[in-house]
Motif scaffolding. Structure first.
Motif, short mmCIF file in Angstrom:
data_model
loop_
_atom_site.label_atom_id
_atom_site.label_comp_id
_atom_site.label_asym_id
_atom_site.label_seq_id
_atom_site.Cartn_x
_atom_site.Cartn_y
_atom_site.Cartn_z
N GLU A 463 0.97 -1.25 -0.01
CA GLU A 463 0.03 0.14 -0.18
C GLU A 463 0.99 1.09 0.06
N ILE A 464 1.82 1.43 0.94
CA ILE A 464 2.80 2.48 0.90
C ILE A 464 3.67 2.51 -0.37
N SER A 465 3.97 1.43 -0.84
CA SER A 465 4.53 1.44 -2.33
C SER A 465 3.60 1.98 -3.33
N ASP A 466 2.23 1.63 -3.48
CA ASP A 466 1.35 2.32 -4.30
C ASP A 466 1.11 3.77 -4.00
N TYR A 467 1.22 4.19 -2.87
CA TYR A 467 0.68 5.50 -2.40
C TYR A 467 2.17 6.46 -2.85
N LEU A 468 3.14 6.01 -2.71
CA LEU A 468 4.55 6.75 -3.14
C LEU A 468 4.67 6.64 -4.88
N ILE A 469 4.05 5.73 -5.49
CA ILE A 469 4.13 5.78 -7.18
C ILE A 469 3.22 6.97 -7.35
N LEU A 491 16.94 -5.27 -6.40
CA LEU A 491 17.80 -4.70 -5.58
C LEU A 491 18.94 -3.83 -6.65
N LYS A 492 19.11 -4.65 -7.83
CA LYS A 492 20.08 -4.08 -8.66
C LYS A 492 19.41 -2.63 -9.36
N ASN A 493 18.23 -2.77 -9.66
CA ASN A 493 17.49 -1.77 -10.32
C ASN A 493 17.27 -0.47 -9.38
N LEU A 494 17.31 -0.68 -7.86
CA LEU A 494 17.43 0.25 -7.08
C LEU A 494 18.77 1.08 -6.95
N ARG A 495 19.83 0.27 -7.05
CA ARG A 495 21.13 0.81 -6.99
C ARG A 495 21.32 1.71 -8.28
N GLU A 496 20.87 1.09 -9.55
CA GLU A 496 21.00 1.86 -10.70
C GLU A 496 20.12 2.99 -10.78
N GLY A 497 19.19 3.24 -9.86
CA GLY A 497 18.21 4.53 -9.94
C GLY A 497 16.98 4.25 -10.75
N LYS A 498 16.75 3.11 -11.14
CA LYS A 498 15.34 2.80 -11.83
C LYS A 498 14.26 2.97 -10.82
N TYR A 499 14.72 2.74 -9.58
CA TYR A 499 13.85 2.98 -8.42
C TYR A 499 14.48 3.86 -7.45
N ASP A 500 13.84 4.75 -6.68
CA ASP A 500 14.28 5.51 -5.71
C ASP A 500 14.12 5.00 -4.42
N VAL A 501 13.05 4.40 -4.07
CA VAL A 501 12.57 3.70 -2.80
C VAL A 501 12.38 2.32 -2.87
N LEU A 502 12.63 1.61 -2.05
CA LEU A 502 12.42 0.07 -1.91
C LEU A 502 11.63 -0.15 -0.54
N VAL A 503 10.35 -0.65 -0.60
CA VAL A 503 9.59 -0.88 0.87
C VAL A 503 9.51 -2.31 1.10
N GLY A 504 10.12 -2.57 2.09
CA GLY A 504 9.80 -4.23 2.66
C GLY A 504 9.76 -4.31 4.11
N ILE A 505 9.93 -5.68 4.51
CA ILE A 505 9.82 -5.92 5.83
C ILE A 505 11.00 -6.75 6.34
#
Length: 648
Positions: A463-469, A491-505
């Motif tokens: 839900e937080i991921s959807d909200y941030l999007i 994780l690779k995409n986060l490091r490369e900047g394809k994502y700016d945020v990762l939400v997890g547990i």
């Protein structure tokens, strides 16, 4: 071959002392040690140096698939000329067989097997049986039963030039190894036949063998690598083919095992009928009889693992055979065991057999399985301890168990060669925490820094991921339901900047290497429990310890004891690093770590489609070769693809 570590790094900080201490203790026969290393101190490099100095086969156990994948890639880079393998559960999705008496609900086993991981598991086990320069990075699932190492070795088939064998008998032997014939859909674990030519796609997926017969003699052996262009090269060496499945029993013993299963079935049916459990008896008889028929016809059946104690001739209650047994069988008392992130891995190993037994016992009581099915299980903790050889527990937060096992043999690695300090910590109120979080993330994005957001549940993460999007922030969630082979790519995409945020547990805790992350936001930090205890908080905070601007925001309305202890420990380590930096005149700098390609996903892409190939000449050459080999279905697929490319 010997282990040969190749790296531009050299031991620095307190790494030399830790390596020397660990090696000295191993050489003197110490059974248990602890490597207490903070995030970013180079624990994996220290482990690699120890392996190189000891020159022993090594099993590295990790708490989850994601961390195992990262460790696998790191060891693969450190030892490019040696056998480094990845061994994790091969299920993308797994619903175990279960029965819920309260609602009279039977849940059939439902699983989606990842063929790529299955291939990697076979490759790992085969190298354990044949090589000494082998490192297997495994998840805790490596304590589950995979069948007898003695059977696995004895059932193997040796192929060599001028070998006298009838083609018909050769095909029977292949079938006994559980290789399946398929002349059209050719993939690992299958073979195809064209006249006197037999082609075998090795179960590890690394090569295809072509065996050519001249009468009752193997006249030629050639091999090729799977790919678009198949060019076979003649070979004069012998090959050893291992089974295409685990739990394979020599054919002469299958009949004995089946008789034993029938005897157990008869005994169990009498017990159920005496208890007036007629429905359970009928259910068990139908299910077991069908499995026996399959075993008789094919030597294999779905759920064969439930009969593993009979297939392996184990006594009731006797321990199953796991990957740990393969190391012990082929390298008696001569292998190393690292348990990474031991504070969580050990507790997982301790709990697995207990949970498995409860589920299986219910199935047995209600007639879904024979009592012997309970012996298809993971090792109990005591059985695992019996099989341990010299062990090094690796963690930034070792638990009391590991400390007690190691006694005085604890090597500390608290200094980061880069001089990086532990992240700064700030506590903020939970009121309007999401609004505040969005503001902080936008600051991060403007500075081209990455952010981790840690929640308590999968649903909240999504839900937080959807909200941030919705707010225009490039975000992805990561939890246990995300497929195994997709996690490293995320994780690779986060490091490369394809994502700016990762939400997890949980998956954003132990050991994940993300140097671009400068902010870790922990929601509901004051909810005391497993996900917010001292150890978990320290591990989660460590994800920001690889960046010079690393910081932590704890959203909480009160300071729990776990929060207080975690903050105090982080501050203690921070002071140790500050003292070292001042003494050695070191200026902290962000860790620079190369972004690795996750090669497995590329292999899956090649196996799934050829749409990314735009070389028509290459495809035409492959099409003609397929037609020449009488593989008309493949030739037609390539013809259609060429037409599509022409249209584009």
């Amino acid at each position: 071959m010997k282990f040969q570590l190749k790296s531009k790094f050299h031991p620095t900080g307190d790494q030399p002392k830790a390596i020397k201490q660990l090696v000295k203790n191993l050489e003197s026969g110490v059974e248990a040690q602890v490597l207490l290393g903070v995030t970013g101190s180079g624990k994996t490099f220290t482990m690699a140096k120890v392996i190189e100095k000891m020159q022993k086969p090594t099993l590295v156990i990790s708490p989850n698939k994601t961390l195992a994948a990262q460790l696998y890639q790191e060891f693969k880079e450190f030892f490019p000329d040696n056998a480094v393998h990845y061994f994790v559960s091969y299920y993308d999705y797994y619903q175990p067989e279960a029965y819920i008496p309260q609602s009279d609900t039977y849940i059939e086993k439902d699983a989606k097997i990842n063929e790529e991981i299955d291939r990697l598991r076979h490759a790992a086990v085969q190298d354990v049986t044949t090589r000494k320069d082998v490192i297997v990075v495994a998840s805790v699932s490596c304590i589950y039963n995979i069948g007898s190492p003695e059977n696995y070795e004895n059932i193997s088939l040796e192929i060599k030039l001028k070998q006298g064998i009838k083609r018909k008998d050769f095909l029977i032997l292949l079938s006994n190894l559980q290789y399946q014939r398929n002349d059209i859909d050719f993939k690992p674990g299958f073979f195809r036949v064209r006249g006197d030519i037999v082609e075998i796609y090795i179960v590890t997926g690394e090569k295809i063998l072509r065996i050519e017969f001249n009468g009752n003699i193997i006249e030629k052996i050639s091999e090729t690598e799977p790919g678009l262009i198949s060019s076979y090269k003649l070979q004069d060496k012998s090959y050893k083919l291992f089974p295409a499945h685990f739990w394979v029993t020599p054919q002469d013993k299958v009949n004995i095992a089946m008789n034993n299963i029938k005897l157990e079935l008869d005994t169990r049916l009498k017990e159920l009928k005496n208890q007036n459990k007629l429905l359970e008896a009928e259910r068990l008889e139908q299910k077991t009889s069908y499995d026996l028929e399959m075993l008789k016809e094919t030597g294999w059946c779905h759920g064969i693992e439930n009969y593993s104690s009979h297939m392996e001739f184990r006594k009731p209650g006797e321990a199953p055979f796991s990957l740990v047994d393969y190391f012990g069988y082929f390298n008696p008392k001569n292998f190393l065991l690292f348990i990474d992130e031991s504070h969580i891995s050990v507790s997982q190993i301790r709990a697995m057999s207990v949970q498995d037994r409860i589920r299986k016992q219910t199935l047995i009581d209600f007639g879904f399985r024979l009592p012997s099915a309970i012996d298809n299980r993971p090792l109990t903790f005591s059985e695992f301890e019996e099989r341990q050889n010299q062990t090094i527990y690796v963690s930034a937060t070792p638990a009391n168990f590991e400390r007690q096992k190691a006694g005085e043999h604890i090597a500390e690695q608290l200094i980061r060669p880069t001089g990086l300090l532990e992240p700064s910590i700030e506590i903020r109120k939970t009121e309007n925490q999401i609004k505040n979080l969005v503001e902080e993330i936008k600051k991060q994005v403007s500075n081209k820094h990455r952010t981790l957001v840690v929640t308590l549940t999968k649903r909240l993460a999504e839900e937080i991921s959807d909200y941030l999007i919705e707010k225009g922030i490039k975000t992805q969630y990561l939890h246990s339901e995300v497929k195994t082979m997709e996690r490293p790519e995320i994780l690779k995409n986060l490091r490369e900047g394809k994502y700016d945020v990762l939400v997890g547990i949980n998956l954003l805790r132990e050991g994940i290497d993300l140097p671009e992350v400068s902010l870790v936001a922990i929601l509901d930090a004051d909810k005391e429990g497993f996900l917010r205890n001292e150890t978990t908080l320290i591990q989660t905070m460590g994800r920001a310890a690889r960046h010079i601007n690393g910081r932590i925001i704890l959203y909480a309305d009160k300071e729990t004891l776990s929060m207080k202890n975690a903050i105090n420990e982080i501050n203690r380590r921070r002071k140790i690093q500050e003292t070292y930096n001042k003494k050695n005149n070191i200026t902290p700098k962000t860790i620079i770590s190369g972004i690795r390609d996750w090669s497995f996903s590329k292999k899956e892409e090649v196996a799934d489609e050829f749409g990314f190939v735009n070389d028509k000449k290459l495809l035409e050459k492959e099409m003609k070769l397929a037609a020449k080999n009488l593989d008309f279905e493949r030739a037609a697929e390539l013809r259609d693809l060429i037409e599509k490319l022409k249209t584009k």
